[in-house]
Design an enzyme around this catalytic site. Structure first.
Site, PDB file in Angstrom:
ATOM      1  N   HIS A 260       8.787 -11.995  57.074  1.00 18.96           N
ATOM      2  CA  HIS A 260       9.522 -12.534  58.233  1.00 18.96           C
ATOM      3  C   HIS A 260      10.688 -13.361  57.714  1.00 18.96           C
ATOM      4  CE1 HIS A 260       6.626 -11.534  61.423  1.00 18.96           C
ATOM      5  NE2 HIS A 260       5.708 -11.768  60.529  1.00 18.96           N
TER       6      HIS A 260
ATOM      7  N   TYR B 199       6.129 -20.397  67.992  1.00 15.30           N
ATOM      8  CA  TYR B 199       5.386 -21.623  68.310  1.00 15.30           C
ATOM      9  C   TYR B 199       5.939 -22.143  69.627  1.00 15.30           C
ATOM     10  CZ  TYR B 199       4.095 -21.926  63.282  1.00 15.30           C
ATOM     11  OH  TYR B 199       3.603 -21.699  62.016  1.00 15.30           O
TER      12      TYR B 199
ATOM     13  N   LYS C 286       0.034 -24.526  56.226  1.00 20.97           N
ATOM     14  CA  LYS C 286       0.088 -25.017  54.851  1.00 20.97           C
ATOM     15  C   LYS C 286      -1.245 -24.994  54.090  1.00 20.97           C
ATOM     16  CE  LYS C 286       4.375 -26.040  54.203  1.00 20.97           C
ATOM     17  NZ  LYS C 286       4.901 -24.691  54.169  1.00 20.97           N
TER      18      LYS C 286
HETATM   19  P1  RFL Z   1     -12.457 -22.684  51.637  1.00 21.73           P
HETATM   20  O1  RFL Z   1     -11.763 -21.439  52.096  1.00 21.73           O
HETATM   21  O2  RFL Z   1     -13.126 -23.503  52.666  1.00 21.73           O
HETATM   22  O3  RFL Z   1     -13.499 -22.259  50.519  1.00 21.73           O
HETATM   23  C1  RFL Z   1     -14.455 -23.156  50.006  1.00 21.73           C
HETATM   24  C2  RFL Z   1     -15.679 -22.374  49.582  1.00 21.73           C
HETATM   25  O4  RFL Z   1     -16.659 -23.268  49.061  1.00 21.73           O
HETATM   26  C3  RFL Z   1     -17.932 -22.902  49.558  1.00 21.73           C
HETATM   27  N1  RFL Z   1     -18.814 -24.081  49.494  1.00 21.73           N
HETATM   28  C4  RFL Z   1     -19.739 -24.263  48.533  1.00 21.73           C
HETATM   29  N2  RFL Z   1     -20.081 -23.517  47.478  1.00 21.73           N
HETATM   30  C5  RFL Z   1     -21.070 -23.981  46.690  1.00 21.73           C
HETATM   31  N3  RFL Z   1     -21.732 -25.160  46.923  1.00 21.73           N
HETATM   32  C6  RFL Z   1     -21.414 -25.933  47.970  1.00 21.73           C
HETATM   33  N4  RFL Z   1     -22.071 -27.074  48.194  1.00 21.73           N
HETATM   34  C7  RFL Z   1     -20.380 -25.495  48.830  1.00 21.73           C
HETATM   35  N5  RFL Z   1     -19.814 -26.003  49.946  1.00 21.73           N
HETATM   36  C8  RFL Z   1     -18.882 -25.131  50.327  1.00 21.73           C
HETATM   37  C9  RFL Z   1     -17.652 -22.419  50.966  1.00 21.73           C
HETATM   38  O5  RFL Z   1     -18.677 -21.563  51.455  1.00 21.73           O
HETATM   39  C10 RFL Z   1     -16.323 -21.677  50.771  1.00 21.73           C
HETATM   40  O6  RFL Z   1     -16.503 -20.308  50.491  1.00 21.73           O
HETATM   41  O7  RFL Z   1     -11.467 -23.641  50.838  1.00 21.73           O
HETATM   42  P2  RFL Z   1     -10.242 -23.296  49.872  1.00 21.73           P
HETATM   43  O8  RFL Z   1     -10.618 -22.238  48.876  1.00 21.73           O
HETATM   44  O9  RFL Z   1      -9.724 -24.582  49.418  1.00 21.73           O
HETATM   45  O10 RFL Z   1      -9.146 -22.603  50.831  1.00 21.73           O
HETATM   46  C11 RFL Z   1      -8.511 -23.339  51.866  1.00 21.73           C
HETATM   47  C12 RFL Z   1      -8.165 -22.433  53.058  1.00 21.73           C
HETATM   48  O11 RFL Z   1      -9.302 -21.697  53.421  1.00 21.73           O
HETATM   49  C13 RFL Z   1      -7.646 -23.237  54.264  1.00 21.73           C
HETATM   50  O12 RFL Z   1      -6.817 -24.302  53.836  1.00 21.73           O
HETATM   51  C14 RFL Z   1      -6.826 -22.379  55.257  1.00 21.73           C
HETATM   52  O13 RFL Z   1      -7.622 -21.409  55.857  1.00 21.73           O
HETATM   53  C15 RFL Z   1      -6.185 -23.261  56.343  1.00 21.73           C
HETATM   54  N6  RFL Z   1      -5.453 -22.487  57.371  1.00 21.73           N
HETATM   55  C16 RFL Z   1      -4.171 -21.998  57.131  1.00 21.73           C
HETATM   56  N7  RFL Z   1      -3.588 -22.163  55.926  1.00 21.73           N
HETATM   57  C17 RFL Z   1      -2.369 -21.612  55.658  1.00 21.73           C
HETATM   58  O14 RFL Z   1      -1.847 -21.788  54.551  1.00 21.73           O
HETATM   59  N8  RFL Z   1      -1.668 -20.861  56.596  1.00 21.73           N
HETATM   60  C18 RFL Z   1      -2.183 -20.650  57.833  1.00 21.73           C
HETATM   61  O15 RFL Z   1      -1.564 -19.914  58.607  1.00 21.73           O
HETATM   62  C19 RFL Z   1      -3.474 -21.246  58.152  1.00 21.73           C
HETATM   63  N9  RFL Z   1      -4.023 -21.058  59.364  1.00 21.73           N
HETATM   64  C20 RFL Z   1      -6.034 -22.265  58.640  1.00 21.73           C
HETATM   65  C21 RFL Z   1      -5.281 -21.546  59.624  1.00 21.73           C
HETATM   66  C22 RFL Z   1      -7.318 -22.713  58.947  1.00 21.73           C
HETATM   67  C23 RFL Z   1      -7.849 -22.473  60.197  1.00 21.73           C
HETATM   68  N10 RFL Z   1      -9.169 -22.930  60.418  1.00 21.73           N
HETATM   69  C24 RFL Z   1     -10.209 -22.126  60.919  1.00 21.73           C
HETATM   70  C25 RFL Z   1      -9.557 -24.218  59.927  1.00 21.73           C
HETATM   71  C26 RFL Z   1      -5.796 -21.315  60.882  1.00 21.73           C
HETATM   72  C27 RFL Z   1      -7.074 -21.808  61.188  1.00 21.73           C
HETATM   73  C28 RFL Z   1      -7.560 -21.581  62.581  1.00 21.73           C
HETATM   74  C1  PHB Z   2      -2.132 -17.468  61.794  1.00 21.80           C
HETATM   75  O1  PHB Z   2      -1.568 -16.360  61.788  1.00 21.80           O
HETATM   76  O2  PHB Z   2      -3.364 -17.563  61.850  1.00 21.80           O
HETATM   77  C2  PHB Z   2      -1.309 -18.691  61.747  1.00 21.80           C
HETATM   78  C3  PHB Z   2       0.072 -18.606  61.649  1.00 21.80           C
HETATM   79  C4  PHB Z   2       0.845 -19.775  61.605  1.00 21.80           C
HETATM   80  C5  PHB Z   2       0.211 -21.007  61.675  1.00 21.80           C
HETATM   81  C6  PHB Z   2      -1.177 -21.082  61.773  1.00 21.80           C
HETATM   82  C7  PHB Z   2      -1.934 -19.935  61.803  1.00 21.80           C
HETATM   83  O3  PHB Z   2       0.955 -22.132  61.666  1.00 21.80           O
END
Ligand code: RFL
Ligand code: PHB
Length: 389
Positions: A72, A200, A296
Site C-alpha cells: 500500500h 481509519y 505497531k
Molecule cells: P505473542 O504473539 O503473544 O507470542 C508469545 C508466545 O508466548 C507464548 N507463551 C508462553 N510460552 C511458554 N511459557 C509461557 N509461560 C508462556 N506464556 C506465553 C504464547 O502462547 C505465545 O505463543 O507475542 P510476540 O511474539 O511478542 O508478538 C507480538 C504480536 O503478536 C503483537 O504485538 C501483535 O499481534 C499486535 N497487533 C498488531 N501489530 C502490528 O504490528 N500490526 C497490526 O496491524 C496489529 N494489529 C495486533 C493487531 C494485536 C491485536 N490483538 C488481538 C491484541 C490487532 C489486534 C486485534
Molecule cells: C489489521 O489488519 O488487523 C490491522 C490493520 C491496521 C491496524 C490494526 C490492525 O492499525
C-alpha cells in the site's frame, strides 16, 4: 538439554529470533506453552512496516511475503463520515507498507524453523526461569507429563503479554508504565473482497477501521464499550454500525457478508524498563503493549528481535558484549517512539466516553492541519511506515 539461548514463547518474536540465531550459527531451543495449531489460529496483526519486510526478507522468509503481500502506498483517514484525508507514504517517505497477516508470518516462520531443524517444544506447561543472575541460567517445564530442564547461556523472554519472563524481574528492579483505554475493538473477518485501501475513521459513534488479509478476506474493526461481548454484535449490527461510521462514498464500496471470526480486544499501552535482567532479555509483547491503532505491535517485536540477534551475534561471533549490555537502552528508544505514535493515533481517532466537545474540536483541528500541511503528513507517514532501525 543444553543450548546457548533458551527462548520462551514461539510467537513471531521467539520464532524469528531462533531462526536468525540459527543462521548466525547460534544454537537455541524454543519453549511454547500452546500447540502449534493454537498459535497459528490466532487472528492478530495485518500490517508490516517496510523495516519489518526487510528484516523478514533478510531472514530468508520474504518469498511468500513478496508474492502474496499487498503493498500500500497510502492510508486514508476519515472523520465525521464526511472528510477524507489520504497520506501518501510512498511520495512522502519513499517507502510503502505491506498488508500481510500475522498468521502467514507465523506459518512462514514455522516452515523455515522446520527446514532449519530448530527445536521448538510445543505444549510446555509450568515454565519457570532460574538463575538468570548467575552464569548458568536454566528453564524448567513439563512436557508430556515429564519434567524437563534446559541449561543455557542466556534466556530470551518472548512469551507475550501474559508470559512468565517479565515476572522474573524483581519488582524493585523494574519500572512499569501503563495506560488502559476505556473501550475495546470488535474485529471481524469476512470472506469478501476488501476495499482497495486501508481507512481509519473517527466518527461520533466511535472509531472504525477497514483492512484486509487477501483479495477474498477482509478485516474490519469498530470501537465498542469494554463491557460488550461478541454475542451483543450480530453481523447485521456490525455492518450497519461500520457503514454508518464511514463516509458514504466509502460505505457504498463495502461488500458485506457473513463473519467467519469475531472477537473483542481491549486497548492498552504498557512498557517495562529495563528490558533485560542479568542474562535474560525481553522481546516483543513480553516487554511492551501498544493499542493496535498505530499497527505497531508485531513490528516492534520484529525490531526488538533484530537488535537482540545483532547483540548475540556480536557476543558469540566477535566476543563483544557491548550490544548485549546496551540492548534494553537501544530497543527502548524505538519502543517509546512507537508507544507515543500508537497512543497519539488512538487518542486522535477514538471517542472517549467522557470527552468534551472542546477535545473533539482539537482532534478535528489536528486532522484539518494534517490535511493542509505536507510537513505534518510526512511526520505521520514516516512513523507509520517505520523509522529507520
Ligand atoms: P505473542 O504473539 O503473544 O507470542 C508469545 C508466545 O508466548 C507464548 N507463551 C508462553 N510460552 C511458554 N511459557 C509461557 N509461560 C508462556 N506464556 C506465553 C504464547 O502462547 C505465545 O505463543 O507475542 P510476540 O511474539 O511478542 O508478538 C507480538 C504480536 O503478536 C503483537 O504485538 C501483535 O499481534 C499486535 N497487533 C498488531 N501489530 C502490528 O504490528 N500490526 C497490526 O496491524 C496489529 N494489529 C495486533 C493487531 C494485536 C491485536 N490483538 C488481538 C491484541 C490487532 C489486534 C486485534
Ligand atoms: C489489521 O489488519 O488487523 C490491522 C490493520 C491496521 C491496524 C490494526 C490492525 O492499525
Amino acid at each position: 538439554m543444553k543450548t546457548q539461548v533458551a527462548i520462551v514463547g514461539a510467537g513471531p518474536a521467539g520464532t524469528l529470533l531462533s531462526l536468525i540465531l540459527k543462521q548466525r550459527g547460534i544454537d537455541s531451543v524454543v519453549i511454547e506453552r500452546q500447540t502449534k495449531d493454537y498459535v497459528l489460529g490466532r487472528i492478530r496483526a495485518g500490517v508490516l512496516e517496510w523495516t519489518s519486510v526487510e528484516i523478514l526478507r533478510a531472514a530468508g522468509i520474504g518469498d511468500r511475503l513478496d508474492a502474496e503481500g499487498h503493498r500500500h502506498d497510502s492510508v486514508k483517514i476519515s472523520w465525521r463520515a464526511q472528510d477524507i484525508l489520504s497520506i501518501d507514504f510512498e511520495r512522502l517517505t519513499g517507502k510503502p507498507m505491506m498488508s500481510y497477516g500475522q498468521t502467514k508470518v507465523q506459518e512462514d516462520l514455522y516452515a523455515a524453523a522446520e527446514r532449519e531443524g530448530i527445536n521448538i517444544v510445543f505444549g510446555a506447561s509450568d515454565v519457570e526461569i532460574h538463575d538468570v543472575t548467575t552464569n548458568s541460567p536454566s528453564i524448567s517445564c513439563v512436557v508430556d507429563g515429564e519434567q524437563e530442564r534446559i541449561e543455557c547461556d542466556y534466556v530470551a523472554g518472548c512469551d507475550g503479554q501474559h508470559g512468565v519472563s517479565r515476572r522474573t524481574i524483581p519488582s524493585e528492579l523494574k519500572s512499569e508504565f501503563e495506560m488502559s483505554y476505556p473501550f475495546g475493538w470488535l474485529g471481524i473477518l469476512s470472506e469478501t473482497p476488501p476495499l482497495p485501501y486501508l481507512i481509519y475513521a473517527n466518527h461520533e459513534n466511535g472509531f472504525a477501521l477497514c483492512s484486509e488479509r487477501n483479495p477474498m478476506l477482509s478485516r474490519y474493526y469498530v470501537q465498542c464499550p469494554l463491557e460488550d461481548t461478541v454475542e451483543d454484535w450480530s453481523d447485521d449490527r456490525f455492518w450497519s454500525e461500520l457503514t454508518e461510521r464511514l463516509p458514504s462514498s466509502v460505505a457504498s464500496e463495502l461488500v458485506t457478508g457473513p463473519s467467519i471470526e469475531k472477537s473483542i480486544a481491549p486497548l492498552r499501552s504498557y512498557v517495562v524498563e529495563p528490558m533485560q535482567y542479568g542474562r535474560m532479555f525481553l522481546a516483543g509483547d513480553a516487554a511492551h503493549i501498544v493499542p493496535p491503532t498505530g499497527a505497531k505491535g508485531l513490528n516492534l517485536a520484529i525490531a526488538d528481535v533484530h537488535y537482540l540477534s545483532e547483540a548475540f551475534d556480536a557476543h558469540y561471533g566477535g566476543g563483544d558484549s557491548t550490544k548485549l549490555d546496551g540492548y534494553s537502552e537501544t530497543a527502548l528508544r524505538r519502543v517509546w517512539s512507537s508507544v507515543r505514535f500508537s497512543w497519539w493515533m488512538t487518542v486522535l481517532l477514538h471517542r472517549f466516553p467522557d470527552q468534551t466537545p472542546f477535545e473533539q474540536r482539537m482532534r478535528e483541528e489536528d486532522l484539518a492541519y494534517l490535511t493542509r500541511s505536507e510537513a505534518a503528513q510526512r511526520s505521520v507517514a514516516e512513523q507509520y511506515v517505520g523509522l529507520d532501525l
